[in-house]
Design an enzyme around this catalytic site. Structure first.
Site, PDB file in Angstrom:
ATOM      1  N   SER A 405       0.782  -1.360   1.097  1.00 50.40           N
ATOM      2  CA  SER A 405      -0.079   0.234  -0.271  1.00 50.40           C
ATOM      3  C   SER A 405       1.259   1.180   0.340  1.00 50.40           C
ATOM      4  CB  SER A 405      -0.479  -0.429   1.217  1.00 50.40           C
ATOM      5  OG  SER A 405      -1.309  -1.300   1.744  1.00 50.40           O
ATOM      6  N   HIS A 426      -2.561  -3.693  -6.262  1.00 48.81           N
ATOM      7  CA  HIS A 426      -3.066  -2.702  -4.779  1.00 48.81           C
ATOM      8  C   HIS A 426      -4.791  -2.791  -4.883  1.00 48.81           C
ATOM      9  CE1 HIS A 426      -3.476   0.834  -1.252  1.00 48.81           C
ATOM     10  NE2 HIS A 426      -3.668  -0.354  -0.631  1.00 48.81           N
ATOM     11  N   GLU A 438      -5.233   0.004  -7.790  1.00 50.22           N
ATOM     12  CA  GLU A 438      -4.565   0.693  -8.238  1.00 50.22           C
ATOM     13  C   GLU A 438      -3.435  -0.416  -8.679  1.00 50.22           C
ATOM     14  OE1 GLU A 438      -4.076   4.651  -5.491  1.00 50.22           O
ATOM     15  OE2 GLU A 438      -4.141   2.729  -4.288  1.00 50.22           O
ATOM     16  N   ASN A 476      -3.927   5.830  -1.187  1.00 45.49           N
ATOM     17  CA  ASN A 476      -3.268   6.630   0.470  1.00 45.49           C
ATOM     18  C   ASN A 476      -3.029   7.758   0.457  1.00 45.49           C
ATOM     19  OD1 ASN A 476      -4.789   3.745   1.280  1.00 45.49           O
ATOM     20  ND2 ASN A 476      -2.787   2.887   1.182  1.00 45.49           N
TER      21      ASN A 476
END
Ligand code: COA
Length: 697
Positions: A405, A426, A438, A476
């Site tokens: 992540s 991801h 992702e 993130n």
């Protein structure tokens, strides 16, 4: 006659074939063609007319691309009225998806026949409007107010069998739409059947519309269209047909003018554009039939579940037999959920768990797989060890993916002798449920490996977004910043509970602190510890109130306590007052005198932080286009769809005012607030983020 509608007369029956690929959307040429076709049929002395769609579907709606532009005649309500007013028997023969204006055209007909695989619906509320060509007036007259409200306010697609039972279809028949339509029309003509205009049917019996309106508004967290559409159905119950049509039109135009409509249409086209990348045009993905997942925790088991459900063979690698068995249990439990929801049957469940899934504890089992997705502990040295082993074991051409992540995918790739085969995939937890993927492209990732990442995403039913390498990728990275903005507001005087409530009012499913409790507070704790070790920027604020919760063993929902207290047996949450003491301690240590925050200011600052970081992410090329950020936030972070995503929201607010606010915040706290160069550039040039989307797509 226009090219978009072909006219033909076969004996007593005229045929209007709509031909406007790909989905026969009811653009101007189709509307014109239908109107002229009806006149032609009447002039030719036909007794009946069959309307159907060429290719894959009956019209799937109005042409959404015409929305926001000046309307062109003939208008769809007039076309439907023209069909309904004809003295000829009109039969709609439906296949594919008769949605929105498509169903409204069919409701203008006297009879409706469909193939059993057809689907109908009025999904206009999903793009921020409502039926505007009689859908709210004719459907309730045909099937009753309650069923009509259900279909119109949900926008759901209704299968042919249900539509038959409701009375939307008169008959289901296998075959080509043209043939079944012609046969049905001949039969009706032979029987001497009479036209059956819905407008002449009696007003339906009313339901409690105020209650339905309020409940729908609440359920949609402020999305207007489903609730407003209910007022249209109310008009069908209370007003004569023509007055009801007028009321529908007024409500429709009211919605058409809203920002929510623009936001929802942006989401509709954005989710289709997001995986279309010019760099992948003509690049064939590699064949994937067998994947391996390393690590069978919540994330690994979720990824394995998603892969199994998509028909892939999966080998799951764990450290030892016990851990492998625990992983099997997690996967079986996920798949049992799919069984309960009717997505798979018992036989399929048995096949997936017994044949398609293999458990392994030795890397040798991965020698022949086409792709490996690593989901082990989030630590660079652990990841590197895994990739070194994969490099030594996997066949040439196998794709080596990491589900990290935050960590640097370039560094992971460099630990192998084949960085061109390494990519980040991801997933978001639970990976068999969450729609976002992702696809993280490292410096040396080969184009066909990127194409395979997108192909896998499509196969798993995900919305795949291309991201470049940076700490946290798109989602993130932005999350870290808006969460920090929330923490700063807490230090300055707001409470986590007020912040959550303000953002839930804005439309988020959950505020950031409720989300943190759900995800587990230990995750953020680990990230904060890592960042402190790496060194925080000089003068950066570093609150500890969440650490205090973790130190006391409170990790959120899984331990029953975090920012909120979760009592067994009750689904609700109660504020954990202890947090306020930890916050007060932080304020005291930092010498801060708390002040009041309005809900409006909370939303503004939170969104400004999100937009500013999103603009950095686009400016640096981590996200290719603003829409890539918008889709990431919509599908992975609970951003309200009717607000369109942060950058669409920013466009709708006006970029210049937002930049002024950011500069004002920066005057107070220049360490946290640094206006994004891209935002400054757009404001200086008088352009929007959406202008950039248009340039790129
Ligand atoms: N107007 C304009 N374009 C439309 C459209 C519409 N009503 N419906 C679909 N399209 C376009 C899509 O943008 C896509 O274009 P692209 O190939 O350039 O990306 C193409 O038609 C195919 O649609 P797609 O969604 O990729 O195909 P699908 O088979 O997965 O789904 C539908 C087909 C019809 C179910 C889906 O497109 C849909 O839900 N459309 C909107 C229906 C709607 O809201 N109608 C009411 C409008 S008032």
């Amino acid at each position: 006659m226009t090219d978009a509608v072909h006219y033909e007369k076969l004996g007593d029956i005229a045929v209007l074939a709509i031909d406007n690929p790909p989905v026969n959307a009811l653009g101007q040429a189709v509307r014109q063609g239908l109107k002229e076709g009806m006149s032609q049929a009447e002039a030719d002395g036909a007794k009946a007319v069959v309307i159907y769609g060429e290719g894959r579907s009956f019209p799937a709606g109005a042409d959404i691309r015409e929305f926001g532009k000046p309307p062109m005649e003939p208008h769809l309500p007039d076309v439907c009225a023209r069909i309904e007013a004809s003295p000829l028997l009109v039969v709609a023969a439906v296949h594919g998806t008769a949605l929105g204006g498509g169903l409204e055209v069919a409701l203008g007909a006297d009879y409706r026949i469909a193939v059993p695989a057809a689907r109908v619906g009025l999904p206009e509320v999903l793009i921020g409007v409502m039926p505007g060509a009689g859908g709210t007036q004719r459907l309730p007259r045909l099937i009753g107010a309650e069923s009509a409200v259900d279909i119109i306010a949900s926008g759901r697609q209704v299968g042919a069998q249900e539509a038959l039972e409701l009375g939307i279809f008169d008959r289901l028949e296998e075959g080509a739409p043209r043939e079944i339509g012609l046969a049905y029309a001949s039969e009706l003509v032979e029987q001497g059947a009479a036209p059956r205009p819905i407008r002449e049917m009696p007003n339906p019996v009313p339901i409690d519309f105020d209650a339905a309106y309020e409940a729908t508004l609440k359920k949609g967290r402020g999305q207007l269209s489903p609730a407003v559409a209910i007022r249209g159905v109310q008009a069908a119950c209370e007003l004569p047909f023509d007055d009801g049509m007028k009321r529908e039109r007024d409500l429709f135009w009211e919605l058409m003018e809203t920002d929510q409509r623009q936001a929802l249409i942006h989401a509709f086209f954005g989710e289709r554009a997001v995986s279309k990348l010019p760099e992948l045009e003509g690049v064939a993905p590699r064949e994937i039939a067998h994947v391996a997942v390393i690590g069978g925790g919540t994330m690994g088991a979720g990824i394995a579940t998603a892969a199994l459900l998509s028909g892939l063979d999966v080998t799951l690698l764990e450290m030892n037999a016990e851990a492998a068995e625990a992983a099997r249990e997690r996967i079986t439990s996920n798949l049992s959920g799919a069984l309960k929801r009717g997505k798979i049957d018992e036989a399929k469940l048995a096949h997936l768990t017994e044949t398609a899934l293999t458990l392994a504890t030795d890397y040798d089992a991965l020698a022949q797989v086409d792709m490996v997705i690593e989901a082990v502990f989030e630590d660079m040295s652990v990841k590197k060890q895994v990739f070194e082993k994969l490099d030594a074991t996997c066949k040439a051409g196998a794709i080596l993916a990491t589900n990290t992540s935050y960590l640097d995918v370039n560094e992971i790739a460099a630990s192998t002798s084949r960085p061109e085969d390494v990519i980040g995939l991801h997933f978001f937890s639970p990976a068999h449920v969450m729609k976002l993927l992702e696809v993280v492209v490292a410096d040396k990732t080969a184009p066909d490996v990127v194409a395979t990442g997108f192909a896998l995403g499509k196969r798993l039913g995900k919305v795949s977004v291309r991201a470049g390498v940076c700490d946290g990728f798109i989602g993130n990275r932005i999350l870290a910043v808006y969460r920090a903005a929330a923490d700063n507001m807490i230090l300055d005087g707001a409470s986590p509970f007020q912040i959550d409530a303000a953002l839930e009012d804005f439309g988020f499913a959950m505020g950031p602190f409720a989300v943190a409790d759900l995800a587990g507070l230990d995750i953020g704790w680990a990230v904060r510890k890592r960042k402190r070790e790496e060194g925080l920027p000089a003068n950066a604020r570093d609150p500890h109130f969440a650490d205090r919760l973790c130190e006391a063993g409170h990790f959120g929902q899984k331990t029953g306590k975090g920012f909120y207290v979760y009592e067994k047996g009750s689904r609700g949450r109660k504020p954990n007052e202890e947090v306020l003491e930890h916050i007060a301690a932080d304020r005291e240590a930092m010498g801060i005198t708390p002040r009041e925050f309005s809900d409006e200011e909370i939303v503004r600052r939170y969104m400004a932080a999100m937009v500013n970081e999103a603009a950095m992410v686009v400016g640096e090329g981590i996200a290719r286009r603003p829409l890539d950020v918008d889709m990431t936030l919509l599908y992975g972070y609970g951003f309200p769809r009717h607000q369109g995503g942060p950058l669409k929201w920013a466009d709708l607010q006006g970029l210049s005012g937002l930049l002024d606010d950011i500069k004002h915040y920066a005057a107070e706290d220049p360490v946290f607030w640094k206006p994004a160069p891209l935002l400054e550039e757009l404001v200086a040039e008088g352009r929007t983020f959406d202008d950039l989307n248009k340039e790129e797509t």
